[in-house]
Design a protein around this motif. Sequence first.
Motif, mmCIF file in Angstrom:
data_model
loop_
_atom_site.group_PDB
_atom_site.id
_atom_site.type_symbol
_atom_site.label_atom_id
_atom_site.label_comp_id
_atom_site.label_asym_id
_atom_site.label_seq_id
_atom_site.Cartn_x
_atom_site.Cartn_y
_atom_site.Cartn_z
ATOM 1 N N ARG A 33 0.825 -1.215 0.000
ATOM 2 C CA ARG A 33 0.000 0.000 0.000
ATOM 3 C C ARG A 33 0.854 1.258 0.000
ATOM 4 O O ARG A 33 0.404 2.323 -0.422
ATOM 5 N N ARG A 34 2.063 1.119 0.484
ATOM 6 C CA ARG A 34 2.985 2.262 0.527
ATOM 7 C C ARG A 34 3.943 2.280 -0.662
ATOM 8 O O ARG A 34 4.903 3.056 -0.678
ATOM 9 N N GLY A 35 3.692 1.441 -1.628
ATOM 10 C CA GLY A 35 4.520 1.409 -2.818
ATOM 11 C C GLY A 35 5.825 0.657 -2.649
ATOM 12 O O GLY A 35 6.717 0.759 -3.502
ATOM 13 N N LEU A 36 5.955 -0.089 -1.558
ATOM 14 C CA LEU A 36 7.154 -0.874 -1.321
ATOM 15 C C LEU A 36 7.001 -2.265 -1.925
ATOM 16 O O LEU A 36 5.887 -2.775 -2.078
ATOM 17 N N ALA A 37 8.111 -2.887 -2.235
ATOM 18 C CA ALA A 37 8.068 -4.222 -2.823
ATOM 19 C C ALA A 37 7.578 -5.248 -1.801
ATOM 20 O O ALA A 37 7.893 -5.160 -0.612
ATOM 21 N N SER A 38 6.820 -6.222 -2.282
ATOM 22 C CA SER A 38 6.397 -7.326 -1.438
ATOM 23 C C SER A 38 7.611 -8.141 -1.022
ATOM 24 O O SER A 38 8.562 -8.314 -1.799
ATOM 25 N N LEU A 39 7.604 -8.622 0.221
ATOM 26 C CA LEU A 39 8.688 -9.457 0.713
ATOM 27 C C LEU A 39 8.304 -10.931 0.628
ATOM 28 O O LEU A 39 7.128 -11.283 0.782
ATOM 29 N N PRO A 40 9.260 -11.820 0.420
ATOM 30 C CA PRO A 40 8.956 -13.253 0.388
ATOM 31 C C PRO A 40 8.383 -13.721 1.720
ATOM 32 O O PRO A 40 8.784 -13.243 2.797
ATOM 33 N N PHE A 41 7.476 -14.662 1.650
ATOM 34 C CA PHE A 41 6.848 -15.222 2.843
ATOM 35 C C PHE A 41 7.880 -15.736 3.838
ATOM 36 O O PHE A 41 7.709 -15.624 5.056
ATOM 37 N N GLU A 42 8.973 -16.295 3.329
ATOM 38 C CA GLU A 42 10.005 -16.872 4.195
ATOM 39 C C GLU A 42 10.635 -15.844 5.121
ATOM 40 O O GLU A 42 11.186 -16.207 6.161
ATOM 41 N N HIS A 43 10.561 -14.561 4.766
ATOM 42 C CA HIS A 43 11.072 -13.518 5.658
ATOM 43 C C HIS A 43 10.184 -13.372 6.900
ATOM 44 O O HIS A 43 10.679 -13.059 7.988
ATOM 45 N N TYR A 44 8.901 -13.573 6.716
ATOM 46 C CA TYR A 44 7.949 -13.339 7.797
ATOM 47 C C TYR A 44 7.751 -14.551 8.712
ATOM 48 O O TYR A 44 7.556 -14.394 9.927
ATOM 49 N N ARG A 45 7.764 -15.735 8.156
ATOM 50 C CA ARG A 45 7.335 -16.911 8.911
ATOM 51 C C ARG A 45 8.053 -17.097 10.249
ATOM 52 O O ARG A 45 7.387 -17.359 11.267
ATOM 53 N N PRO A 46 9.383 -16.981 10.328
ATOM 54 C CA PRO A 46 10.046 -17.250 11.609
ATOM 55 C C PRO A 46 9.609 -16.329 12.746
ATOM 56 O O PRO A 46 9.728 -16.712 13.914
ATOM 57 N N VAL A 47 9.113 -15.128 12.429
ATOM 58 C CA VAL A 47 8.775 -14.164 13.484
ATOM 59 C C VAL A 47 7.285 -14.100 13.766
ATOM 60 O O VAL A 47 6.838 -13.271 14.567
ATOM 61 N N CYS A 48 6.501 -14.984 13.141
ATOM 62 C CA CYS A 48 5.047 -14.894 13.316
ATOM 63 C C CYS A 48 4.614 -15.133 14.755
ATOM 64 O O CYS A 48 3.587 -14.617 15.182
ATOM 65 N N GLY A 49 5.396 -15.893 15.505
ATOM 66 C CA GLY A 49 5.059 -16.107 16.905
ATOM 67 C C GLY A 49 5.183 -14.848 17.747
ATOM 68 O O GLY A 49 4.624 -14.772 18.843
ATOM 69 N N ALA A 50 5.890 -13.850 17.247
ATOM 70 C CA ALA A 50 6.069 -12.585 17.972
ATOM 71 C C ALA A 50 4.984 -11.574 17.629
ATOM 72 O O ALA A 50 5.002 -10.449 18.147
ATOM 73 N N GLY A 51 4.057 -11.937 16.744
ATOM 74 C CA GLY A 51 2.942 -11.050 16.425
ATOM 75 C C GLY A 51 3.375 -9.772 15.736
ATOM 76 O O GLY A 51 4.337 -9.743 14.969
ATOM 77 N N ALA A 52 2.658 -8.682 16.033
ATOM 78 C CA ALA A 52 2.901 -7.403 15.363
ATOM 79 C C ALA A 52 4.345 -6.941 15.541
ATOM 80 O O ALA A 52 4.947 -6.402 14.614
ATOM 81 N N ARG A 53 4.894 -7.149 16.707
ATOM 82 C CA ARG A 53 6.272 -6.713 16.963
ATOM 83 C C ARG A 53 7.236 -7.337 15.956
ATOM 84 O O ARG A 53 8.052 -6.646 15.340
ATOM 85 N N GLY A 54 7.145 -8.643 15.779
ATOM 86 C CA GLY A 54 8.048 -9.317 14.864
ATOM 87 C C GLY A 54 7.762 -9.015 13.414
ATOM 88 O O GLY A 54 8.676 -8.766 12.616
ATOM 89 N N LEU A 55 6.484 -8.995 13.045
ATOM 90 C CA LEU A 55 6.111 -8.797 11.649
ATOM 91 C C LEU A 55 6.399 -7.383 11.173
ATOM 92 O O LEU A 55 6.876 -7.177 10.051
ATOM 93 N N LEU A 56 6.130 -6.394 12.008
ATOM 94 C CA LEU A 56 6.425 -5.019 11.633
ATOM 95 C C LEU A 56 7.932 -4.762 11.619
ATOM 96 O O LEU A 56 8.420 -3.925 10.855
ATOM 97 N N GLY A 57 8.656 -5.515 12.445
ATOM 98 C CA GLY A 57 10.103 -5.408 12.395
ATOM 99 C C GLY A 57 10.649 -5.858 11.053
ATOM 100 O O GLY A 57 11.549 -5.232 10.494
ATOM 101 N N VAL A 58 10.079 -6.930 10.515
ATOM 102 C CA VAL A 58 10.498 -7.414 9.208
ATOM 103 C C VAL A 58 10.027 -6.474 8.103
ATOM 104 O O VAL A 58 10.782 -6.116 7.191
ATOM 105 N N ALA A 59 8.766 -6.065 8.174
ATOM 106 C CA ALA A 59 8.180 -5.264 7.097
ATOM 107 C C ALA A 59 8.761 -3.858 7.015
ATOM 108 O O ALA A 59 8.959 -3.322 5.913
ATOM 109 N N PHE A 60 9.053 -3.248 8.194
ATOM 110 C CA PHE A 60 9.455 -1.838 8.191
ATOM 111 C C PHE A 60 10.695 -1.530 9.025
ATOM 112 O O PHE A 60 11.109 -0.368 9.094
ATOM 113 N N GLY A 61 11.271 -2.540 9.675
ATOM 114 C CA GLY A 61 12.451 -2.291 10.487
ATOM 115 C C GLY A 61 12.168 -1.443 11.711
ATOM 116 O O GLY A 61 13.060 -0.733 12.191
ATOM 117 N N VAL A 62 10.939 -1.506 12.229
ATOM 118 C CA VAL A 62 10.573 -0.722 13.409
ATOM 119 C C VAL A 62 10.393 -1.642 14.605
ATOM 120 O O VAL A 62 10.206 -2.853 14.460
#
Length: 224
Positions: A33-62
């Motif tokens: 939605r912000r015009g950024l490239a989609s990331l591969p699913f494999e980047h997200y899967r390991p951090v899914c147990g951490a919820g928003a904290r982990g996923l937003l860290g991968v997606a935006f480095g925050v």
Amino acid sequence: MFPNVQAVLFDLDGTLIDSAPDLAAAADRMRTRRGLASLPFEHYRPVCGAGARGLLGVAFGVKPGDPGFEELREEFFVNYESCMTERTFAFAGVPQLIDELLGLGLAWGVVTNKSMRFTGPLTRRLKLFASASAIVGGDSTPHAKPHPAPLLEAARQLGIQPGRCVYVGDDERDVIAGHAAGMHTVAAAYGYLGGNGDCTRWGAHAHVADPLDLLALLKTGTRA
């Protein structure tokens, strides 16, 4: 291995259900939605147990505390609410495992750090959870895992002493919480593992490579 067990409690994401596809989709949608490239699913899967904290860290480095994190987190929550059962499914073997537990006369339940905002609707929509005798979310008690309070609350709901419960989870905090609650602990080696793939170092009483491996521990006491 686990004498006098009367109940088995499970973590939710990465232990009973694979919710990573929906969690990842909710975060990745924010990037596109912000015009950024989609990331591969494999980047997200390991951090899914951490919820928003982990996923937003991968997606935006925050991370929590960073400017704008709270707004991003609420956007992620809204996204996830709109899709949380589209691609989520029970791990292979889990439905059979639950049937077997019930056949053995064991109660079962869920203890997750996922807030009840999501845990409630999710477990109501998936028929797997119709026979669960306890559902405890991350905000059901004043403390989340690795504090033992949620596990002790589940045991209270079941009316079973903690020492007669087994807790199964795919993150080191699950093992820490289980030990603190005085429960038997099992590490789910097939799960997300919190980014730490060596679950044999967590100190669990046993670990399982497949959900159905748990039955051997309960029926014969054989270490998996």
